[in-house]
Motif scaffolding. Structure first.
Motif, short mmCIF file in Angstrom:
data_model
loop_
_atom_site.label_atom_id
_atom_site.label_comp_id
_atom_site.label_asym_id
_atom_site.label_seq_id
_atom_site.Cartn_x
_atom_site.Cartn_y
_atom_site.Cartn_z
N ALA A 24 0.74 -1.77 0.05
CA ALA A 24 0.19 -0.22 0.60
C ALA A 24 0.92 0.94 0.13
N SER A 25 0.02 2.45 -0.53
CA SER A 25 1.13 3.54 -0.92
C SER A 25 -0.07 4.85 -1.00
N GLY A 26 0.16 5.73 0.36
CA GLY A 26 -0.18 7.06 -0.72
C GLY A 26 -1.32 7.46 0.12
N GLY A 27 -1.08 7.00 1.83
CA GLY A 27 -2.03 7.24 2.52
C GLY A 27 -1.57 6.34 3.72
N THR A 28 -2.56 6.26 4.78
CA THR A 28 -1.70 5.27 6.45
C THR A 28 -2.28 4.56 6.94
N PHE A 29 -1.52 3.53 6.37
CA PHE A 29 -2.50 2.05 6.03
C PHE A 29 -2.39 1.50 6.97
N ILE A 51 -9.39 -7.60 7.85
CA ILE A 51 -8.64 -7.63 9.45
C ILE A 51 -7.94 -6.30 9.81
N GLY A 52 -8.17 -5.84 11.25
CA GLY A 52 -8.46 -4.86 11.66
C GLY A 52 -7.29 -4.34 11.67
N ARG A 53 -7.12 -2.84 11.92
CA ARG A 53 -6.17 -2.00 12.63
C ARG A 53 -4.68 -2.20 12.73
N SER A 54 -4.80 -3.08 13.81
CA SER A 54 -3.93 -3.24 14.55
C SER A 54 -3.23 -4.75 14.35
N GLY A 55 -4.12 -5.50 13.72
CA GLY A 55 -3.73 -7.03 12.70
C GLY A 55 -4.67 -8.03 13.78
N SER A 56 -5.02 -7.57 15.71
CA SER A 56 -5.46 -8.60 16.30
C SER A 56 -6.98 -8.81 16.22
N ASN A 57 -7.15 -8.26 15.38
CA ASN A 57 -8.94 -8.96 14.90
C ASN A 57 -8.81 -9.72 13.16
N THR A 58 -9.29 -10.57 13.54
CA THR A 58 -9.32 -10.90 11.74
C THR A 58 -10.60 -11.79 11.52
N LYS A 65 -11.44 -20.59 6.30
CA LYS A 65 -11.30 -21.11 7.99
C LYS A 65 -10.81 -22.18 7.75
N GLY A 66 -9.41 -21.93 8.08
CA GLY A 66 -8.56 -23.16 9.11
C GLY A 66 -7.41 -23.34 7.71
N ARG A 67 -7.55 -22.58 6.83
CA ARG A 67 -6.54 -23.00 5.62
C ARG A 67 -5.90 -21.49 4.92
N PHE A 68 -6.37 -20.56 4.96
CA PHE A 68 -5.68 -19.24 4.94
C PHE A 68 -6.00 -18.50 5.96
N THR A 69 -4.65 -17.31 6.24
CA THR A 69 -4.27 -17.08 7.06
C THR A 69 -3.95 -15.49 6.48
N ILE A 70 -5.04 -14.27 6.86
CA ILE A 70 -5.22 -12.95 6.77
C ILE A 70 -3.66 -12.23 7.98
N SER A 71 -2.55 -11.05 7.39
CA SER A 71 -1.55 -10.44 8.45
C SER A 71 -1.47 -9.26 7.71
N ARG A 72 -0.81 -8.28 8.95
CA ARG A 72 -0.48 -7.30 8.01
C ARG A 72 0.86 -6.85 8.82
N ASP A 73 1.39 -5.88 8.52
CA ASP A 73 3.03 -5.43 8.78
C ASP A 73 2.66 -3.88 8.93
N LYS A 76 5.54 -1.98 7.49
CA LYS A 76 6.18 -1.78 5.62
C LYS A 76 5.00 -1.80 4.93
N ASN A 77 4.06 -1.57 5.68
CA ASN A 77 2.53 -0.83 4.47
C ASN A 77 2.39 -2.25 3.76
N THR A 78 2.23 -3.17 4.46
CA THR A 78 1.64 -4.50 3.87
C THR A 78 0.78 -5.47 4.32
N LEU A 79 0.21 -6.07 3.20
CA LEU A 79 -0.74 -7.04 4.32
C LEU A 79 -0.29 -8.47 3.21
N TYR A 80 -1.42 -9.63 4.09
CA TYR A 80 -0.25 -10.60 3.62
C TYR A 80 -2.18 -11.48 3.55
N LEU A 81 -1.41 -12.89 2.77
CA LEU A 81 -2.69 -13.48 2.61
C LEU A 81 -1.86 -15.35 2.45
N GLN A 82 -1.72 -15.57 4.02
CA GLN A 82 -1.03 -16.80 3.12
C GLN A 82 -2.25 -18.11 2.84
#
Length: 121
Positions: A24-29, A51-58, A65-73, A76-82
């Motif tokens: 992400a770019s151009g804003g406050t992630f 995923i919530g702003r802090s990453g604690s809620n998904t 469910k149970g196969r994918f995991t969403i996370s954010r940093d 690094k202004n980056t969102l992930y999907l495992q």
């Protein structure tokens, strides 16, 4: 305006794994709820996870469910999907999106251009 660029898609065999990223770019992630959506050929775009702003809620769709995991940093202004235990029905273009809403089920403000995931038998 926030700009989103997805990467990490590709071809994988059923049962395999992939990790998608969204830069992400151009804003406050950290100000935004983030989410992944997908659109399979001939179908409408559907929600995958958010995923919530802090990453604690998904929140996940039952199909992943149970196969994918969403996370954010936020540093690094980056969102992930495992994505693990992939199935042919997971084949789709995957989009990341952001929302200025109040809940993990809020409507999205905008989407990236997507990255293609193809799962073969």
């Amino acid at each position: 305006q926030v700009q989103l660029v997805e990467s990490g898609g590709g071809l994988v065999q059923a049962g395999g794994s992939l990790r998608l990223s969204c830069a992400a770019s151009g804003g406050t992630f950290s100000n935004y709820i983030m989410a992944w959506f997908r659109q399979a050929p001939g179908k409408e775009r559907e929600f995958v996870a958010s995923i919530g702003r802090s990453g604690s809620n998904t929140y996940y769709d039952d199909s992943v469910k149970g196969r994918f995991t969403i996370s954010r940093d936020n540093a690094k202004n980056t969102l992930y999907l495992q994505m693990n235990s992939l199935k042919p029905e997971d084949t789709a273009v995957y989009y990341c999106a952001f929302s200025s809403g109040l809940s993990l089920r809020s409507s999205m403000d905008s989407w990236g251009k997507g990255t293609l995931v193809t799962v073969s038998l």
